[in-house]
Design a protein around this motif. Structure first.
Motif, PDB file in Angstrom:
ATOM      1  N   GLY A 155       0.910  -1.112   0.085  1.00 21.71           N
ATOM      2  CA  GLY A 155      -0.208   0.049  -0.176  1.00 21.71           C
ATOM      3  C   GLY A 155       0.933   1.229   0.030  1.00 21.71           C
ATOM      4  O   GLY A 155       1.926   1.220  -0.191  1.00 21.71           O
ATOM      5  N   GLN A 156       0.359   2.316   0.259  1.00 20.23           N
ATOM      6  CA  GLN A 156       1.021   3.540   0.130  1.00 20.23           C
ATOM      7  C   GLN A 156       0.608   4.425   1.817  1.00 20.23           C
ATOM      8  O   GLN A 156       0.050   3.845   2.732  1.00 20.23           O
ATOM      9  N   ARG A 157       1.290   5.543   1.908  1.00 18.30           N
ATOM     10  CA  ARG A 157       1.236   6.094   2.922  1.00 18.30           C
ATOM     11  C   ARG A 157      -0.274   6.390   3.518  1.00 18.30           C
ATOM     12  O   ARG A 157      -1.248   6.661   2.769  1.00 18.30           O
ATOM     13  N   PHE A 158      -0.392   6.228   4.726  1.00 21.08           N
ATOM     14  CA  PHE A 158      -1.754   6.277   5.512  1.00 21.08           C
ATOM     15  C   PHE A 158      -1.516   7.263   6.565  1.00 21.08           C
ATOM     16  O   PHE A 158      -0.678   7.371   7.212  1.00 21.08           O
ATOM     17  N   ARG A 159      -2.718   8.343   6.718  1.00 23.73           N
ATOM     18  CA  ARG A 159      -2.445   9.468   7.722  1.00 23.73           C
ATOM     19  C   ARG A 159      -3.703   9.414   8.442  1.00 23.73           C
ATOM     20  O   ARG A 159      -4.744   8.959   8.072  1.00 23.73           O
TER      21      ARG A 159
ATOM     22  N   SER B 281      -6.787   2.895  12.744  1.00 19.51           N
ATOM     23  CA  SER B 281      -7.937   2.351  12.379  1.00 19.51           C
ATOM     24  C   SER B 281      -7.836   1.513  11.179  1.00 19.51           C
ATOM     25  O   SER B 281      -7.501   1.838   9.772  1.00 19.51           O
ATOM     26  N   SER B 282      -8.051   0.112  11.302  1.00 23.30           N
ATOM     27  CA  SER B 282      -7.818  -0.738  10.194  1.00 23.30           C
ATOM     28  C   SER B 282      -9.002  -0.601   9.375  1.00 23.30           C
ATOM     29  O   SER B 282      -8.851  -0.859   8.199  1.00 23.30           O
ATOM     30  N   ALA B 283     -10.072  -0.138   9.800  1.00 28.17           N
ATOM     31  CA  ALA B 283     -11.483   0.048   8.850  1.00 28.17           C
ATOM     32  C   ALA B 283     -10.946   1.058   7.860  1.00 28.17           C
ATOM     33  O   ALA B 283     -11.255   1.012   6.630  1.00 28.17           O
TER      34      ALA B 283
END
Length: 150
Positions: A79-83, A107-109
Motif C-alpha cells: 500500500g501507500q502512506r496512510f495518515r 483504524s484498520s477500517a
C-alpha cells in the motif's frame, strides 16, 4: 519535556512512537491491520486563530490546531502512506478544549477503505486527470501537468 498522557493520544487518534520523535522513529508495534510498517511521530501542521460571533452576540476567539501522523508500510507493494490525526478547537480565553475532530492512525477500517478506494478503476473526472491511458494527453489541462507532453 513531559510526555503526553496515553488517554490524550487516544483522544487525538495519535499512536505513541517508540524512540526519539524523528522521521525514522517507529511505533511500538508498528502495525495497521496485519501489515507491518513505520509510524512517524506526530506533526503540528497548523496553528491559527479563529474569531467568530457567539450565539449571544459576543466575539469568541479560539485556537485551531491541526496534528497529523503518517504510517508507511514496510513493503511498498502492501500500500501507500496512510495518515491520521486531528483538528483541535481550543478556547483562547479559558484554554478549554471545545472540539476534537479526528481520524485515527490505528483504524484498520479506515486503512482498508482507503486501500479499496485507491485500487478501484478510474472513472469520471478522476480518470481524466490521473489515468495513464494515452487518450488523456489530448486533454489540455492534464497535458500541462505531465512530464512527457509534446
Amino acid at each position: 519535556m513531559q510526555r503526553a498522557p496515553d488517554d490524550w493520544l487516544t483522544l487525538f487518534g495519535i499512536a505513541r512512537v517508540a524512540g526519539p520523535m524523528n522521521k525514522q522513529a517507529t511505533a511500538a508495534d508498528g502495525t495497521v491491520t496485519t501489515i507491518v510498517g513505520n509510524v512517524r511521530g506526530p506533526e503540528v501542521h497548523s496553528v491559527r486563530t479563529l474569531r467568530r460571533v457567539g450565539p449571544d452576540g459576543t466575539i469568541r476567539s479560539d485556537l485551531i490546531v491541526e496534528l497529523t501522523q503518517s504510517w508507511y508500510p514496510a513493503d511498498p507493494k502492501d500500500g501507500q502512506r496512510f495518515r491520521g490525526g486531528c483538528t483541535l478547537i481550543i478556547a483562547r480565553d479559558s484554554g478549554a478544549l471545545n472540539y476534537v475532530v479526528r481520524k485515527r492512525i490505528d483504524s484498520s477500517a479506515r486503512y482498508s477503505s482507503q486501500a479499496t478506494y485507491v485500487q478501484r478503476p478510474l472513472t469520471g473526472l478522476r480518470a481524466a486527470y490521473f489515468n495513464a491511458d494515452s487518450t488523456v494527453k489530448s486533454e489540455p489541462f492534464a497535458m500541462l501537468h505531465t512530464q512527457d507532453f509534446e
